[in-house]
Design a protein around this motif. Structure first.
Motif, mmCIF file in Angstrom:
data_model
loop_
_atom_site.group_PDB
_atom_site.id
_atom_site.type_symbol
_atom_site.label_atom_id
_atom_site.label_comp_id
_atom_site.label_asym_id
_atom_site.label_seq_id
_atom_site.Cartn_x
_atom_site.Cartn_y
_atom_site.Cartn_z
ATOM 1 N N UNK A 382 0.876 -1.171 0.000
ATOM 2 C CA UNK A 382 0.000 0.000 0.000
ATOM 3 C C UNK A 382 0.914 1.223 0.000
ATOM 4 N N UNK A 383 0.923 1.912 -1.126
ATOM 5 C CA UNK A 383 1.852 3.029 -1.278
ATOM 6 C C UNK A 383 1.068 4.337 -1.353
ATOM 7 N N UNK A 384 1.273 5.193 -0.390
ATOM 8 C CA UNK A 384 0.663 6.526 -0.426
ATOM 9 C C UNK A 384 1.589 7.501 -1.148
ATOM 10 N N UNK A 385 2.767 7.024 -1.459
ATOM 11 C CA UNK A 385 3.709 7.775 -2.284
ATOM 12 C C UNK A 385 3.797 7.066 -3.626
ATOM 13 N N UNK A 386 4.079 7.803 -4.671
ATOM 14 C CA UNK A 386 4.310 7.125 -5.951
ATOM 15 C C UNK A 386 5.799 7.045 -6.268
ATOM 16 N N UNK A 387 6.599 7.558 -5.369
ATOM 17 C CA UNK A 387 8.037 7.611 -5.586
ATOM 18 C C UNK A 387 8.717 6.423 -4.913
ATOM 19 N N UNK A 388 8.607 5.290 -5.593
ATOM 20 C CA UNK A 388 9.213 4.066 -5.053
ATOM 21 C C UNK A 388 9.429 3.100 -6.202
ATOM 22 N N UNK A 389 10.196 2.042 -5.940
ATOM 23 C CA UNK A 389 10.355 0.973 -6.920
ATOM 24 C C UNK A 389 10.007 -0.338 -6.242
ATOM 25 N N UNK A 390 9.319 -1.175 -6.977
ATOM 26 C CA UNK A 390 8.986 -2.474 -6.411
ATOM 27 C C UNK A 390 9.264 -3.572 -7.423
#
Lengths: 394, 394, 394
Positions: A382-390
Motif C-alpha cells: 500500500x503506497x501513499x507515495x508514488x516515488x518508489x520501486x517495487x
C-alpha cells in the motif's frame, strides 16, 4: 587470598552483615580499595565476589573506580511474574537465587549500582572496564508493565565510560535493568534480563556498543533496547521477547542481525527520525497475540518494523504475523508488516512475509525512493507515495 | 569460604574421595545444601567447584534443587577418536583433562547428571537456573557413530526447567551429550561438544531455547541439534561439523542463522512435518566427502537442506557441494542441494550454489507455491510440481 | 585449595615476586605441574589464577602442557592511545588494570606467551585445550600503526593445537595480539583487542577456527583477522574497527557474517588468490574518514570489499561510504565499494550501497561470470569484463 580479591561474606572490614545491606558493604570495600590504591599507576582495581545467597541491598553502591569486577556464581533467574500468576504455596523456592541481590534501598535512591565519576574535561573522569558478572539483581516486587512500576534501576552508568562488561547477569522486576550514558565499546552479553520495564537504555550518545547473545524480555511499555544518538551499535544473536522491541532514535549505522524476536505488540524494530544507514538482516520476527488484549498504544498500522529515517536496509528477514482477528486494532485493520513512515532510499530485499490474514508493507506519502525487492507480493503493498520501486514476489 | 561454595576436593562431608566417585560426593553436597536451605525463601542454591583433575563418576548425580552451579576450570577436550586412530604410545597425555569427569556408572544408570523434580501441577516442580560451566564430561570409550555406542548421557533434564545455563563445557564420547525435556529459555552456549552420537536434544516441547556459539560435532547417526515441538529456537553462530545436522520436527518460528556447517552426509538442515515459519539465513553450508564412504541412509537426493513443512524462509546462504564422484549415492545421481519435500509457500531467495558436479534444487510433486528467487539457474531446478515460481539466477 | 589451583600471588614455590616477573613465576608453576603430573593418564593440567594487580613480565612464559588455564579477574582495557593524545596529568589512573600483565621481556624474546611442543609426527606434540581467560596483556608502549611498533606478541602458538580457548581477554599495544599456527577448532571469543598492529593471525593452515563476539581494533598497517590456508573459519558477531580489516589468503569456505565493520581505509574484507566459496553476509560496513589523512597504500579503487578468488558469496550486506572529498585517493576518484579483482562466478545479491558521493562496483577485465543482483544501480557498475550478469537495483 590476594589483597585485591574481596568476598562480601568473609571480608572483615564490613560494618554490617552483607545479608542485611550488601550495598553498604560494597561501598566499604570500594573505600578500602581506594585507600590501598593511591596513585595513577597503582590502581588495577579489584574483584568483589558474591557467593550464592540472598543479599538485601539497602544502600546504593557508588562505583567511581575503574577495573572493578563484581562477580557472582549464578544469574539465579526465577520467573516472578509466573509466581504472581500462580499459586506458589507448594513451590519449593519462591525467590530468585544464585548470587541474589534484592534491591530494597532505604537511602532515598532508586538504583542498586550507580557508576559515576566527574571530571573536566570528561576524559579525566572517564571510567574503564568496570565488570558485572554472573549475579542476580532483583527488584523484589513489581507488576506489569513495570513502567512506572517500582522505579528501581539495576545498573546506571551516569558518566563517560569505556570497555565495560555486563555478562551472564540476571535482572528481574526492575523498571530499568541497565542504563548506560555516554557508553564507548561496552559488552552487554549473555545476560538474562526479564520482567523489566526496559532492558537496556543507551542514553546521551554511544559508540559501538555490543548487545549480543542476551535474553531481553520486557513488557509492553518499555523497550528491550533503546538507544539515542548511537553510532555503530551491534544487536546480534539475541532472543527478544514478549514486547520484543528495539527502538533507535537518531542512531546511525547500527546493525540488528540474527536475532529472534517475539512480540505481542507492533513495533519490534522502531527507527525514529535521524536513524540512518542501519541494517536489519537475518532476523526471525514473530508478532503473536498472547498478551494482545492489552493496548499499548501501537495499533496494527504501526508496523512490525517501523522505519522513519533514510538509507536503511532490511534484508533476508522472516516475518510471521499470527494474531487472532479479535486482537487486531483497530478492528478490521489490515496489519502493517513494515511501515516506511518517512525518509528516502530505504531498501528492502529478500524478506518473506507469512501472515494468518492479509497484511501489507505500507509507504507513507512523504517517503521517496523506497526499494521493495522480493519482499512482498503486489497486493501486499500500500503506497501513499508514488516515488518508489517495487519488484514483487511472484 | 562462604557456606554456599563447595569444592569437591576439600569438602569435609564426603564419604568417598571425589576422584573415586565424584557423583556420590556431589549427591552428598546436594543433600547438605538441602539440609541447610530449608524454606521457600532461603534456597539460593550453591556452587560446586571442580578443580582440574581426573574424576571418576560411578554414581549418577541427581539435581532436584534450583540455582545449583557446577563449575570447573577447563573444558579439557582432547580428540579421543584421533587417539583411537593413531598410535598414541608416544603421546604426552592420552586423556581429556581440565576439570575432567569420566562417566563410569556402576549404579545401573546411564546418565552422569539427571535433573528432575516432580510436582503437580508441573510448575510446583519446575527447576530454575541450574548451571553447568567449564568442565568436561567424558564417556571414556566409544566408537563411531556413537549411537547406540556406550549408551551414556552427559546431562539429562527430565522435568520442566527454566533459564538453565550450559556454558563453556566439553563433552566427548557420549551417546547423548545434552537432553533437555520441557526446556524454557535455556542458554546452551560456548560449549565444545564433539565425538558424541547426538549433541543437543530438545524433547517434549521447548520455548525460545538458545543454541549459540558452540562447536557441535556429531557422527553420522545422530544430530547436532534435534528438536521436537520447539517454538522460537535460535541456533546461531555455531560451528556444526562432520555430520553437521540440525533436525527439527513440528517446530515453528525457529532460526538457523550465521552458522558454519560441514557435513560428509546429506541433511545439514532437516525440517520435518509441522515445521513452519522457520528462517535459515546467512549460513555457510559445506557438503564434503571426508567420511562419505560410510552410508548413513541419506542418499544424495535427500538434500543438503530438506524442507518438509510450509512457509519456511531460506535466504542469503552459501551452499558448497564438494563430493568426489565415487562417493555419490546412488551412483550417477545429480545431487540435491535443497529438497522441498512437502508443504506450501516455502521461500528461497538470494542463495548461492557452488558444486563440483551438476546439482539441483528439487520440488516434490506435493509442494505448492514454492518461490525460488535468484537461488538457482534454470537448469538447476527439477520441479515435479508445476505450482511454483522461479526467478532464475542469470 | 586443590593442588591443581595456583594463585601467582600466594604460591610459595616462586623464586621471585609475581609483580617483578610473573613470567618467571608461571614457568616455575608449569615446572611444578610437570613434576606432579607424570604419566599419560595423570595430566589434567591446572589453573593459574592472576588476581587484579599490575604484574611485570620479564621472562616469556613457555607452555608445553595441555589443559592449562590461565585466568584473571578483569580484561582491564584502558585506551592507551587516548592517554598519549590527551593531557593525562589529572587522570585518576593511567595504566590498564584488572589482572594486568605488562610485557617487558628482558630475556631476549618478544612474546609474552609461547605455546609450543615438538613431536614427530606432529600429533605427538599436539597441545589441547589451553585456555586464556579474563586478563590483560599490555605491550606498555607503542605508537600507531603498531607495526613494526615494539615488536611484541601477546600469545603465540607455534605448534599444532586443538580446542584452545582465548576468551574475555584484553590486549593493548602489541604488534601482534594473537598468532596461532596450525590451529584446529579454537574459540577466540569475547575478547577486547585494541590498539594492536594485528589482532588475530592464523598461520600455516587452520581448521574451523571461531572468531566470534570480539572487539577487534587495529590500526592501518595490520589486520583485525588475517588467515592463510584457512578452512571453514567463522568470523561472526564481531565489532571490527578503525582499520576493520579481514584478510584471507587461499582460504576456503569461511564465513564473515553479522559483523559490524568501521574503517578509515579501504579493504574491510580482502579475499586474496585461492580464497573460494566464502560467505560474506549480514554485515554492516562503514567506510569513514576519521583517520583518512594517513595513506596506508590502499586507494579508493581497492574496494571496501576486495574479491580476488572464485565462487564467493556477498549477500544481504549494507555498505556505507562516508568520506569527505579531500580524503579520497587519488583525488577525484569514484570510490569502489566492491572490487571483483579476479576469479569466476562470484555472486553478489541483495546488498545495499549508501554513499555520500557516486560510488561503484567494479569488475576487473579478468573476471568471469560475476553475478550482481540487486546490489547496485546500473550507473554504479563499472565492468572491464563483459562476462557478467547484472540485475540492477531500480
Amino acid at each position: 587470598m590476594a589483597q585485591t580479591v574481596y568476598d562480601v561474606t568473609t571480608w572483615t572490614g564490613a560494618s554490617v552483615s552483607p545479608y542485611a545491606d550488601i550495598g553498604k558493604v560494597m561501598n566499604e570495600i570500594i573505600a578500602d580499595i581506594k585507600a590501598t590504591q593511591t596513585s595513577q599507576t597503582t590502581r588495577p582495581g579489584a574483584v568483589i565476589y558474591i557467593p550464592p545467597g540472598h543479599f538485601d541491598l539497602k544502600t546504593r553502591v557508588v562505583i567511581d573506580i575503574s577495573y572493578l569486577q563484581i562477580k557472582g556464581s549464578g544469574h539465579g533467574f526465577l520467573s516472578e511474574a509466573i509466581r504472581d500468576e500462580s499459586d506458589s504455596s507448594q513451590w519449593v523456592e519462591t525467590l530468585p537465587g544464585g548470587s541474589h541481590i534484592r534491591v530494597m534501598n532505604t537511602d532515598g535512591h532508586s538504583e542498586a549500582f550507580l557508576i559515576a565519576r566527574s571530571g573536566s574535561p570528561a576524559s579525566v573522569g572517564r571510567l574503564n572496564s568496570v565488570e558485572f558478572r554472573d549475579f542476580c539483581i532483583d527488584g523484589v516486587e513489581s507488576s506489569k508493565p513495570y513502567i512506572p512500576g517500582n522505579g528501581k534501576t539495576g545498573i546506571l552508568a551516569q558518566t563517560d565510560n569505556d570497555a565495560f562488561r555486563i555478562e551472564g547477569m540476571g535482572f528481574v522486576y526492575l523498571t530499568h535493568a541497565i542504563i548506560l550514558r555516554g557508553a564507548d565499546a561496552p559488552y552487554i552479553t549473555n545476560n538474562f534480563i526479564a520482567e523489566c520495564g526496559s532492558c537496556i537504555e543507551l542514553l546521551g550518545a554511544s559508540q559501538v556498543v555490543r548487545v549480543t547473545n542476551n535474553f531481553l524480555i520486557s513488557a509492553w511499555a518499555g523497550s528491550a533496547v533503546f538507544a539515542e544518538n548511537a553510532e555503530g551499535l551491534l544487536i546480534s544473536g539475541n532472543s527478544i521477547l514478549w514486547y520484543g522491541s528495539v527502538r533507535l532514535v537518531n542512531s546511525k549505522r547500527c546493525s540488528v542481525t540474527a536475532n529472534k524476536f517475539v512480540s505481542s505488540w507492533q513495533g519490534l524494530v522502531i527507527l525514529e527520525p535521524g536513524s540512518e544507514e542501519n541494517l536489519i538482516s537475518g532476523n526471525q520476527f514473530l508478532r503473536t497475540d498472547t498478551e494482545s488484549s492489552i493496548d499499548n498504544g501501537k495499533d496494527d498500522y504501526f508496523g512490525m518494523v517501523h522505519l522513519n529515517g533514510s538509507n536503511n536496509t532490511v534484508s533476508a528477514n522472516h516475518f510471521s504475523y499470527r494474531v487472532a482477528t479479535q486482537f487486531i486494532r483497530p478492528a478490521g485493520a489490515v496489519p502493517t508488516i513494515v511501515l516506511v513512515k518517512g525518509g528516502t532510499r530505504n531498501y528492502l530485499a529478500s524478506n518473506n512475509i507469512v501472515s494468518n490474514i492479509p497484511a501489507r508493507i505500507v509507504l507513507d506519502a512523504s517517503t521517496t525512493e523506497t526499494k521493495i525487492i522480493y519482499s512482498a507480493e503486489s497486493s501486499q503493498l500500500q503506497a501513499f507515495s508514488s516515488n518508489y520501486s517495487m519488484v514483487a514476489t511472484p
